[in-house]
Design an enzyme around this catalytic site. Structure first.
Site, mmCIF file in Angstrom:
data_model
loop_
_atom_site.group_PDB
_atom_site.id
_atom_site.type_symbol
_atom_site.label_atom_id
_atom_site.label_comp_id
_atom_site.label_asym_id
_atom_site.label_seq_id
_atom_site.Cartn_x
_atom_site.Cartn_y
_atom_site.Cartn_z
ATOM 1 N N ASP A 182 34.741 -48.641 22.791
ATOM 2 C CA ASP A 182 35.719 -49.721 22.640
ATOM 3 C C ASP A 182 36.565 -49.913 23.905
ATOM 4 O O ASP A 182 37.348 -49.036 24.281
ATOM 5 C CB ASP A 182 36.631 -49.367 21.452
ATOM 6 C CG ASP A 182 37.267 -50.593 20.853
ATOM 7 O OD1 ASP A 182 36.535 -51.548 20.553
ATOM 8 O OD2 ASP A 182 38.510 -50.594 20.697
ATOM 9 N N ASP A 212 32.328 -62.476 20.366
ATOM 10 C CA ASP A 212 31.818 -61.503 19.414
ATOM 11 C C ASP A 212 32.904 -60.495 19.052
ATOM 12 O O ASP A 212 33.682 -60.069 19.916
ATOM 13 C CB ASP A 212 30.632 -60.769 20.071
ATOM 14 C CG ASP A 212 30.024 -59.724 19.165
ATOM 15 O OD1 ASP A 212 29.387 -60.105 18.176
ATOM 16 O OD2 ASP A 212 30.200 -58.505 19.435
ATOM 17 N N HIS A 216 38.163 -57.369 16.344
ATOM 18 C CA HIS A 216 38.356 -56.013 16.846
ATOM 19 C C HIS A 216 39.103 -55.996 18.166
ATOM 20 O O HIS A 216 39.198 -54.966 18.822
ATOM 21 C CB HIS A 216 36.997 -55.316 16.948
ATOM 22 C CG HIS A 216 36.284 -55.334 15.636
ATOM 23 N ND1 HIS A 216 36.548 -54.427 14.642
ATOM 24 C CD2 HIS A 216 35.393 -56.211 15.111
ATOM 25 C CE1 HIS A 216 35.823 -54.719 13.569
ATOM 26 N NE2 HIS A 216 35.109 -55.804 13.823
ATOM 27 N N GLU A 248 34.691 -64.773 16.527
ATOM 28 C CA GLU A 248 34.081 -64.210 15.333
ATOM 29 C C GLU A 248 35.084 -63.307 14.629
ATOM 30 O O GLU A 248 35.240 -62.130 14.964
ATOM 31 C CB GLU A 248 32.814 -63.407 15.680
ATOM 32 C CG GLU A 248 32.034 -63.029 14.427
ATOM 33 C CD GLU A 248 31.563 -61.584 14.381
ATOM 34 O OE1 GLU A 248 30.856 -61.230 13.433
ATOM 35 O OE2 GLU A 248 31.911 -60.777 15.284
HETATM 36 C C1 AAO Z 1 23.875 -50.630 15.725
HETATM 37 C C2 AAO Z 1 23.507 -49.760 14.542
HETATM 38 C C3 AAO Z 1 24.675 -48.869 14.171
HETATM 39 C C4 AAO Z 1 25.090 -48.024 15.363
HETATM 40 C C5 AAO Z 1 25.438 -48.946 16.524
HETATM 41 C C6 AAO Z 1 25.795 -48.208 17.807
HETATM 42 O O1 AAO Z 1 23.145 -50.594 13.454
HETATM 43 O O2 AAO Z 1 24.271 -48.021 13.109
HETATM 44 O O3 AAO Z 1 26.215 -47.252 15.037
HETATM 45 O O4 AAO Z 1 24.297 -49.792 16.797
HETATM 46 O O5 AAO Z 1 24.752 -47.405 18.220
HETATM 47 C C7 AAO Z 1 25.099 -55.768 15.673
HETATM 48 C C8 AAO Z 1 24.525 -55.139 14.423
HETATM 49 C C9 AAO Z 1 24.915 -53.687 14.278
HETATM 50 C C10 AAO Z 1 24.574 -52.916 15.549
HETATM 51 C C11 AAO Z 1 25.364 -53.569 16.669
HETATM 52 C C12 AAO Z 1 25.155 -52.901 18.020
HETATM 53 O O6 AAO Z 1 24.949 -55.869 13.305
HETATM 54 O O7 AAO Z 1 24.171 -53.133 13.195
HETATM 55 O O8 AAO Z 1 24.931 -51.551 15.404
HETATM 56 O O9 AAO Z 1 24.907 -54.942 16.810
HETATM 57 O O10 AAO Z 1 23.820 -52.844 18.359
HETATM 58 C C13 AAO Z 1 31.712 -56.195 11.339
HETATM 59 C C14 AAO Z 1 32.421 -56.834 12.515
HETATM 60 C C15 AAO Z 1 31.677 -58.013 13.101
HETATM 61 C C16 AAO Z 1 30.214 -57.680 13.344
HETATM 62 C C17 AAO Z 1 29.629 -57.225 12.026
HETATM 63 C C18 AAO Z 1 28.149 -56.869 12.144
HETATM 64 O O11 AAO Z 1 33.730 -57.226 12.129
HETATM 65 O O12 AAO Z 1 32.289 -58.329 14.324
HETATM 66 O O13 AAO Z 1 30.329 -56.051 11.590
HETATM 67 N N1 AAO Z 1 29.487 -58.822 13.928
HETATM 68 C C19 AAO Z 1 29.247 -58.908 15.384
HETATM 69 C C20 AAO Z 1 27.861 -59.417 15.702
HETATM 70 C C21 AAO Z 1 26.840 -58.383 15.331
HETATM 71 C C22 AAO Z 1 27.022 -57.147 16.193
HETATM 72 C C23 AAO Z 1 28.426 -56.860 16.526
HETATM 73 C C24 AAO Z 1 29.473 -57.664 16.122
HETATM 74 C C25 AAO Z 1 28.685 -55.789 17.480
HETATM 75 O O14 AAO Z 1 27.660 -60.653 15.074
HETATM 76 O O15 AAO Z 1 25.521 -58.868 15.447
HETATM 77 O O16 AAO Z 1 26.492 -55.990 15.494
HETATM 78 O O17 AAO Z 1 28.610 -56.375 18.766
HETATM 79 C C26 AAO Z 1 33.542 -56.116 6.415
HETATM 80 C C27 AAO Z 1 34.458 -56.586 7.510
HETATM 81 C C28 AAO Z 1 33.706 -57.223 8.656
HETATM 82 C C29 AAO Z 1 32.597 -56.320 9.119
HETATM 83 C C30 AAO Z 1 31.691 -56.021 7.916
HETATM 84 C C31 AAO Z 1 30.483 -55.166 8.285
HETATM 85 O O18 AAO Z 1 32.986 -57.246 5.731
HETATM 86 O O19 AAO Z 1 35.361 -57.541 7.011
HETATM 87 O O20 AAO Z 1 34.590 -57.474 9.713
HETATM 88 O O21 AAO Z 1 31.863 -56.972 10.142
HETATM 89 O O22 AAO Z 1 32.467 -55.364 6.925
HETATM 90 O O23 AAO Z 1 30.913 -53.890 8.616
HETATM 91 C C32 AAO Z 1 32.086 -58.167 1.766
HETATM 92 C C33 AAO Z 1 33.507 -58.254 2.266
HETATM 93 C C34 AAO Z 1 33.548 -58.351 3.775
HETATM 94 C C35 AAO Z 1 32.924 -57.145 4.309
HETATM 95 C C36 AAO Z 1 31.496 -57.133 3.794
HETATM 96 C C37 AAO Z 1 30.706 -55.957 4.253
HETATM 97 O O24 AAO Z 1 31.364 -59.364 2.055
HETATM 98 O O25 AAO Z 1 34.112 -59.372 1.702
HETATM 99 O O26 AAO Z 1 34.846 -58.470 4.271
HETATM 100 O O27 AAO Z 1 31.488 -57.098 2.367
HETATM 101 O O28 AAO Z 1 31.295 -54.782 3.781
#
Ligand code: AAO
Length: 512
Positions: A182, A212, A216, A248
């Site tokens: 971070d 993106d 955070h 985002e």
């Molecule tokens: C990968 C691996 C991980 C590993 C990491 C590092 O999967 O296991 O730890 O590498 O080695 C993308 C993938 C990730 C990937 C990452 C890096 O999705 O799987 O990790 O690339 O390669 C949060 C964030 C949001 C993010 C989203 C995916 O707030 O910013 O997670 N989106 C962006 C991009 C996305 C990217 C990243 C960010 C990172 O679009 O493609 O990740 O650059 C709650 C929170 C959200 C949170 C979600 C998921 O949501 O409110 O903010 O999003 O949880 O954690 C209901 C709720 C809702 C909740 C949801 C899920 O719907 O109402 O609020 O349930 O619980």
């Protein structure tokens, strides 16, 4: 003089909220994981001629190469440096794309990954898309360069160093999102490096950025970076044009962070939009299309001039991010087309279309175990070209939703009705609805299980119109259903509940 200052202030205030699409264009399309070469071609052969305003591209900077699993799409969210060098192409190809797209009035919006670098546990080496060295154990990225001084590790208070509780705003901003290192965005040095990267892209000619993981980052830190950004390249944009910013921020309510905190910086992704519309169109929770009468702020969404809206995105179409099971995607094509059609006909928000590649979805205990599968690729890991079939669809497993006739024609519909108020709302109290946009367009949906046969006031001038869903106007003919609007503006609509596409849209430019 006063007028001049007022105009200037107005310009300064609205700059980063204005999507910077060319006049008469209203939507952008996310060409997820496409190569720059293919995007350049698509701008010239399809997006320009069909009124698309822009393309959101996948992150262009150098990223970590991940081989376990084998080249997941999400490796591109793990930056190693800010060199333009990814599976989509190199800097030369990037410049060529931006130039060619801008030349046909299609602007480029970059997915900017600036909250973090790669995962903390990926070790060290030069296994990155341009071979730049990194050492995640020491938080060292000589390609930028960043050292351990430039990361938030000391500020984070959780035991794991990761975000553990989304109710705690400090954690969400100061700890690691899924272990991604971070960046300390309050540091002038870090802000400078990020601004240099974004300014390089601006000078090449991009029109704006998706930020993106904006949730955070502290709003003040983002604002400080945005303030450092150059005006857009005057080769294509008027003097003093500010980059479009959309952040985002996932805010479905009930967490420690609200999208409101970001309103002063730019637009925000409205995740409630696709989540709720999916529920309505699937008819879950006793929802009905009739309830869409006050869609938008009336449903608790952010103000329309702050919202970027979409039915699905690259995360929630495969179960990442937020939105859950209600999200409609190309896999549910019949309902999906209705949802996209509704979005493009409705005045709320700035609209983004999703364009995907297909992957072998495989649900095990409710989770798609193939949610990681990267773009169609060759055995050496390089991304496959987007080929175009004779019927205008795409080959090589590229889905190209934006080329589906119904979706493409609704992108055009939105351009035609732009600026017109929502008028002549009608519903049957269930899932048959209709509404107009001023006196230039009208749309009718039948999502009930019974056939529809109604005569409605469309507000359109008398004449015969070509339905742009079942077909389109070709020269003087119409390949779809013809709709006759009487001298009083009324027209009869019949839509079978089993129609391939149970909706009809007419607009003045498709009058016969
Ligand atoms: C990968 C691996 C991980 C590993 C990491 C590092 O999967 O296991 O730890 O590498 O080695 C993308 C993938 C990730 C990937 C990452 C890096 O999705 O799987 O990790 O690339 O390669 C949060 C964030 C949001 C993010 C989203 C995916 O707030 O910013 O997670 N989106 C962006 C991009 C996305 C990217 C990243 C960010 C990172 O679009 O493609 O990740 O650059 C709650 C929170 C959200 C949170 C979600 C998921 O949501 O409110 O903010 O999003 O949880 O954690 C209901 C709720 C809702 C909740 C949801 C899920 O719907 O109402 O609020 O349930 O619980």
């Amino acid at each position: 003089m006063t007028m001049f200052i007022l105009l200037l202030l107005f310009g300064l205030c609205t700059g980063q909220f204005n999507p910077n699409v060319a006049c008469g264009r209203t939507s952008i399309v996310h060409l997820f994981e496409w190569r720059w070469e293919d995007i350049a071609e698509e701008c010239e052969r399809y997006l320009g001629p069909n009124g698309f305003g822009g393309v959101q591209i996948s992150p262009p900077n150098e990223n970590l190469i991940i081989t376990n699993p084998n080249r997941p799409w999400w490796e591109r969210y793990q930056p190693i440096s800010y060199q333009i060098c990814s599976r989509s192409g190199d800097e030369q190809q990037f410049r060529d794309m931006v130039t060619r797209c801008n030349n046909v009035q299609v602007h480029i919006y970059v997915d900017a990954v600036i909250n973090h670098m790669c995962g903390s546990g990926v070790g060290k080496g030069n296994f990155s898309t341009c071979g730049t060295y990194y050492n995640s154990n020491e938080s060292s990225f000589p390609g930028v360069p960043y050292s351990h001084h430039d990361f938030n590790d000391k500020k984070c208070k959780t035991g794991s160093g990761d975000i553990e509780n989304y109710g705690d705003a400090d954690q969400v901003r100061d700890c690691r999102l899924v272990s991604l290192l971070d960046l300390a965005l309050e540091k002038d040095y870090v802000r400078g490096k990020i601004a240099d990267y974004l300014n390089k892209l601006i000078d090449i000619g991009v029109a704006g950025f998706r930020l993106d993981a904006a949730k955070h980052m502290w709003p003040g830190d983002i604002q400080a970076i945005v303030t450092r950004l150059n005006d857009l390249n005057t080769k294509w944009f008027p003097n003093g044009t500010r980059p479009f910013i959309f952040q985002e921020v996932i805010d479905l309510g009930g967490e420690g962070i609200s999208c409101k905190e970001y309103f002063d910086i730019g637009r925000i992704t409205e995740f409630k939009y696709g989540t709720k519309l999916g529920i309505v169109i699937r008819k879950w929770d006793n929802e009905k299309m009739a309830y869409l009468k006050n869609w938008g702020e009336g449903w608790g969404f952010m103000p329309t001039d702050r919202a970027t809206v979409f039915i699905d995105n690259h995360d929630n179409q495969r179960g990442h991010g937020a939105g859950g099971a209600s999200i409609l995607t190309f896999f549910d094509s019949r309902l999906y087309k209705m949802a996209v059609g509704f979005m493009l006909a409705h005045p709320y928000g700035f609209t983004r279309i999703m364009s995907s590649y297909s992957w072998p979805r495989n649900f095990v205990d409710g989770k798609d175990i193939n949610d990681w599968v990267g773009p169609p690729s060759h055995s050496d890991g390089s991304t496959k070209a987007v080929t175009i079939n004779e019927d205008d669809t795409c080959g090589n497993d590229w889905v190209c939703e934006h080329r589906w006739r119904q979706i493409k024609n609704m992108v055009i519909f939105r351009n035609v009705v732009s600026g017109q108020a929502l008028t002549n709302w009608w519903d049957n109290g269930e899932n048959q609805i209709a509404f107009g946009r001023g006196n230039v367009g009208f749309i009718v949906f039948n999502n009930d299980c019974r056939d529809m046969d109604v005569t409605l006031n469309t507000g359109l001038p008398a004449g015969t119109y070509c339905d742009v869903i079942s077909g389109q106007k070709d020269g003087t003919g119409c390949s779809g259903t013809e709709i006759t609007v009487s001298s009083t503006g009324s027209a009869r609509f019949t839509i079978s509940s089993s129609a391939e596409d149970p909706f009809i849209a007419i607009q003045v430019n498709a009058k016969l």
